[in-house]
Design an enzyme around this catalytic site. Structure first.
Site, mmCIF file in Angstrom:
data_model
loop_
_atom_site.group_PDB
_atom_site.id
_atom_site.type_symbol
_atom_site.label_atom_id
_atom_site.label_comp_id
_atom_site.label_asym_id
_atom_site.label_seq_id
_atom_site.Cartn_x
_atom_site.Cartn_y
_atom_site.Cartn_z
ATOM 1 N N GLU A 185 -34.335 -11.189 -19.066
ATOM 2 C CA GLU A 185 -35.649 -11.832 -19.184
ATOM 3 C C GLU A 185 -36.750 -10.795 -19.152
ATOM 4 O OE1 GLU A 185 -36.519 -15.568 -16.531
ATOM 5 O OE2 GLU A 185 -35.279 -14.081 -15.533
ATOM 6 N N ASP A 241 -36.404 -14.922 -23.082
ATOM 7 C CA ASP A 241 -35.158 -15.138 -22.328
ATOM 8 C C ASP A 241 -33.994 -15.122 -23.310
ATOM 9 O OD1 ASP A 241 -33.394 -15.722 -20.331
ATOM 10 O OD2 ASP A 241 -33.914 -17.839 -20.170
#
Ligand code: DCP
Length: 640
Positions: free
Chosen positions: A121, A18
């Site tokens: 992500e 992330d």
């Protein structure tokens, strides 16, 4: 409702990566003088300084939060630097963020199966890479272990007072008596640390990561130590992690299901679920969801990393908070046109660059009725088969909107009428294209696809059944459903404050939305595809609504005939030339390449080039592929 997936193996190594305060990092790379300063990216609308959509970690230390507006952020942190999100078509233009996300994906994908889960992500299946490392160069065989790996957080690893944390981590990584699964995780730690360093070197972006045996645990772990750190969940730490994890923090339990678990079963932490047998959970929530709950209580999740670098869907959305709510059909039409134009561009680029087509067009809106005491009523999402071509998408989206509005207004009989204020307001609009797949190889199947699509939703058929803007209420229920194939949609799960790619069937969650959609705009979280300008229009001799096709067709004709076009136009020749050159620069050749790839035998000459380029002619002919007027024209409409 969530459904349990069979568990393939608990010896997998899955990472969730992330990016840290992603939009801020993109802006800081663009303006390096902002590095290290408290910075936030704000929406372009300037009301109260604009809504914050990304906040740097320096600013977070001063108490700045994403829920604030620029003015409020300045109060708590006067030195904050606010950067406005780029704007196009009167709305946020996220292309630079998508492109930055793609840069990262291309680096991460080197290591294993890679699933792009949202704009910032990624899931990685590193099982093979870890197995290889374990067989060839296990951690204990390494003379030096990279510092970044030694900074990892290993859940459950105790650090005695005064002990050197990095030494402890090194010991954990190099344990020869560890079980096979933990040894694989140790390799995953080294691989992910190395990948994160590559991302930093090549893009200047930092990211955080979670490493475990499945997606669910890795996603939980990546958020535990941010920014620029990584967290590992060894098997023995799973229970400890889940027993204190509030139920609402678990993906898919943030909404009604989580509330029901709290109120019906007194489950407040994921670990509390361990008190219930699988059978009991199935009695309450059905077989699939019951099993899913039983599994997650034990950290079991069989979800695979999908192996997808490209988005599952494309979308474009905008919110209209407070006084900006849209209250008349023409303003809805205006904004839908803008959104559809953007969507159409992205579809064309996807078609051109990736040879992918989308099959479903969906419309979502959030709305209110001023007369409605039942303010919980949701505007129904609608979808229909997607027809390529900006104008078609615009038409279909408007029809979907009107079908949704009629249903939304339902018994309230509030007027939908055009220009008059009507007692309803639209606070959010988005369109998305989903069910994207590769064009099957072989021309005939492509033709079949477009032919099928043409028949399914031919412009004339649509026109016949179309919901009329001027008199929307005259449309009968049956009609509205038949031609457009309007289908009910699963609603975007309201429980997800941030909806990323994996959470909805419907648009595969192109949008991250805020719980408070008035404050945070819809935005699309799709990967970058280089933006091309397809909006050039040259009002030549085309008639009808597809006049925007002409420049490309004109150019194609000139290309094939080897001349620079003697086509008549209302514009001076030099201007036409500039326009043509610009079109050529901006994508037409690659579109031509697309057709050639599709079928090398296809030559764009004779019939298609000599007929008058009236859109009715374009669609009406059905010659052989050599000329494939119908199909080509259809595709041209798609790419115009
Ligand atoms: N974003 C947005 N609107 C939201 C949430 C996010 O526009 N309501 C955008 C801006 C973010 C990006 O998406 O930079 C990624 O969202 P994340 O939730 O991953 O948050 P950040 O990356 O900003 O921060 P963190 O480091 O906490 O992940």
């Amino acid at each position: 409702m969530p459904v349990a997936k069979p568990v393939s193996s608990d010896g997998r190594v899955i990472a969730h990566i992330d990016m840290d305060c992603f939009y801020v990092q993109v802006e800081q790379r663009r303006q390096p003088e902002l590095r290290g300063l408290p910075t936030a990216v704000v929406q372009y609308n300037s009301w109260k300084g604009g809504g914050l959509i990304a906040v740097s970690y320096e600013a977070r230390k001063h108490g700045v939060k994403r829920s604030m507006r620029g003015d409020e952020a300045k109060e708590v942190c006067p030195q904050i630097r606010l950067v406005q999100v780029p704007v196009a078509r009167g709305k946020a233009d996220l292309n630079s963020y998508r492109e930055a996300g793609s840069e990262v994906v291309s680096i991460l994908a080197r290591a294993g199966r890679c699933e792009r889960a949202s704009i910032d992500e990624v899931y990685l299946d590193l099982t093979d890479a870890a197995e290889t490392m374990l067989a060839e160069t296990p951690p204990e065989s390494l003379e030096v272990i990279d510092d970044e790996a030694l900074k990892s957080h290993i859940l459950g690893l105790k650090h005695e007072d005064g002990s050197d944390m990095k030494e402890n981590v090194k010991e954990w990584l190099c344990r020869s008596d560890a079980d096979h699964r933990d040894k694989l995780l140790a390799c995953g730690v080294l691989i992910v640390a190395d990948l994160r360093m590559q991302v930093l070197q090549e893009t200047q972006f930092t990211c955080s990561a979670g490493i475990s045996h499945n997606k669910m645990l890795s996603k939980l772990a990546s958020a535990m130590n941010k920014p620029a750190q990584q967290t590992v969940v060894p098997c023995l730490s799973v229970q400890g992690l889940l027993e204190s994890l509030p139920i609402k923090k678990m993906k898919q339990l943030g909404g009604k299901l989580g509330s029901s678990l709290q109120s019906e079963l007194g489950v407040n932490f994921v670990g509390d679920l361990l008190r219930f047998s699988e059978q009991k959970l199935q009695e309450y929530y059905g077989i699939n969801t019951g099993t899913w709950l039983w599994n997650i209580a034990r950290g079991i999740s069989g979800e695979e990393v999908e192996g997808r670098l490209l988005p599952k869907s494309h979308g474009s959305g905008k919110t209209f908070p407070g006084p900006r709510a849209l209250k008349m059909l023409p303003s809805v039409q205006h904004w839908l046109n803008e959104l559809c134009e953007e969507l159409s561009e992205r579809l064309h680029i996807d078609l051109d660059q990736n040879r992918r087509i989308a099959r479903t067009l969906s419309l979502h809106a959030s709305a209110y009725m001023s007369s409605d005491s039942d303010s919980h009523k949701k505007f129904p999402s609608k979808s229909c088969p997607l027809r390529y071509g900006t104008i078609k998408i615009q038409e279909d989206a408007m029809n979907l909107f009107q079908a949704g509005l009629r249903e939304y207004l339902g018994p309230f009989k509030v007027k939908m009428q055009g220009n008059k204020k009507s007692g309803w307001g639209i606070t959010g609009l988005s369109v998305s294209a989903s069910k994207i797949s590769d064009i099957p190889s072989g021309t005939s199947s492509i033709m079949k696809y477009f032919q099928g699509q043409d028949q399914l939703c031919s412009p004339s058929k649509l026109a016949k059944d179309k919901l009329e803007l001027e008199n929307p209420c005259s449309f009968s229920e049956d009609e509205s459903n038949s031609t457009l194939n309007v289908i009910e949609h699963m609603k975007l799960p309201e429980e997800e404050a941030t909806i990323k790619n994996e959470s909805s069937d419907l648009v595969s969650t192109e949008y991250k939305t805020s719980r408070n959609s008035l404050e945070v705009p819809f935005y699309s979280a799709m990967p970058s595809l280089e933006k091309a300008d397809f909006s050039q229009e040259t009002p030549l001799s085309f008639s009808g609504r597809e006049s925007h096709l002409e420049p490309k067709l004109t150019e194609l004709r000139s290309k094939v005939s080897g001349e620079e076009s003697t086509f008549e136009s209302g514009r001076p020749a030099s201007e036409q030339q500039v326009k043509r050159n610009s079109l050529r620069d901006k994508g037409t050749p690659s579109l031509l390449r697309f057709f050639r790839r599709v079928d090398p035998s296809c030559s764009l000459q004779n019939e298609v080039l000599t007929q008058s380029f009236d859109n009715t002619n374009i669609c009406s002919s059905s010659g052989p592929l050599l000329f494939f007027p119908q199909k080509t024209a259809f595709l041209f409409m798609g790419i115009a």
